[in-house]
Scaffold this active site. Structure first.
Site, PDB file in Angstrom:
ATOM      1  CG  ASN A  10      38.305  31.814  45.489  1.00 21.64           C
ATOM      2  OD1 ASN A  10      37.206  31.733  46.027  1.00 21.64           O
ATOM      3  ND2 ASN A  10      38.589  31.238  44.337  1.00 21.64           N
ATOM      4  CG  ASN A  11      42.546  38.502  48.953  1.00 18.68           C
ATOM      5  OD1 ASN A  11      42.409  38.603  50.169  1.00 18.68           O
ATOM      6  ND2 ASN A  11      43.578  39.009  48.305  1.00 18.68           N
ATOM      7  CG  ASP A  70      41.347  46.013  39.627  1.00 16.09           C
ATOM      8  OD1 ASP A  70      41.773  44.863  39.875  1.00 16.09           O
ATOM      9  OD2 ASP A  70      42.045  46.877  39.061  1.00 16.09           O
ATOM     10  CB  SER A  71      41.897  48.011  45.167  1.00 20.85           C
ATOM     11  OG  SER A  71      40.597  47.700  45.579  1.00 20.85           O
ATOM     12  CE  LYS A 183      42.134  47.956  54.951  1.00 15.63           C
ATOM     13  NZ  LYS A 183      42.914  46.819  54.420  1.00 15.63           N
TER      14      LYS A 183
END
Length: 208
Positions: A10-11, A70-71, A183
């Site tokens: 939900n970012n 996942d980062s 980006k």
């Protein structure tokens, strides 16, 4: 017909980046869209493991095809830290604590000190979990890496996370100084997404 996938997040910043790369070829649902208010597990201790764990959780509990990312920022001088703990490097992984991008950056720069080795890389692993012909879950992973340098102080107000102090190789701006379009062409998440999109487009051509 567009393929519908749930993105296990939900970012708002991540969703914006994902939408920019995927375009209108796919219908993306958020966790809120599928009614998921659960705190997704991230307990494996690795970036690929956490990515798979989150996607599998959504698939198992909500029965929808899902991809999760996942980062982490891996800094050479810190032996790969903060790595899988990047999001809560300065805290925020315990009840009552608040995650802070500014605090994470401040701690990172403090721990690096005056070291001349400022080399680092952003790494993203995306895991797609979907059902096969029998309904059983199948996992596919896609990785994206971008190398760069950690600056001694933040520059720019865009992006999120460690973007203000990360300058990718070949550029004179940090991620936070770039537009979203700039980006999205080179970021670690964009590279992993490109792998995901390539796989999904192959499925569409096969009529799957």
């Amino acid at each position: 017909m567009k393929k519908t996938l749930c993105f296990a997040s939900n970012n708002a910043h991540k969703l914006e980046e994902v939408a920019d790369v995927l375009g209108d070829s796919f219908t993306i649902q958020t966790l809120a869209d599928i009614g998921c208010t659960d705190e997704l597990p991230e307990t494996t201790g690795t970036i690929p493991g956490n990515s798979a764990q989150k996607a599998r959780y959504v698939f198992d509990h909500f029965g929808v095809a899902c991809f999760a990312d996942d980062s982490g920022l891996e800094v050479d001088a810190l032996n790969g830290e903060p790595g899988v703990d990047s999001a809560f490097y300065a805290g925020g992984n315990k009840p009552g604590e608040i995650r802070s991008h500014a605090a994470n950056i401040a701690l990172l720069l403090k721990n690096m000190g005056d070291t001349l080795n400022r080399r680092a890389r952003f790494r993203t692993v995306i895991t797609l979990v979907e059902a096969d012909d029998t309904g059983a879950p199948v996992e596919h992973q896609f990785e994206g890496i971008v190398a760069g340098t950690i600056l001694t102080e933040p520059h720019g107000t865009g992006g999120f996370g460690y973007d203000p102090v990360f300058m990718p190789d070949g550029y004179t701006q940090t991620f936070a100084q770039m537009s979203l379009a700039e980006k999205s062409k080179i970021s670690h998440r964009a590279k992993a997404l490109t792998g995901l999109v390539g796989y999904l487009r192959k499925l569409k051509k096969k009529g799957l």
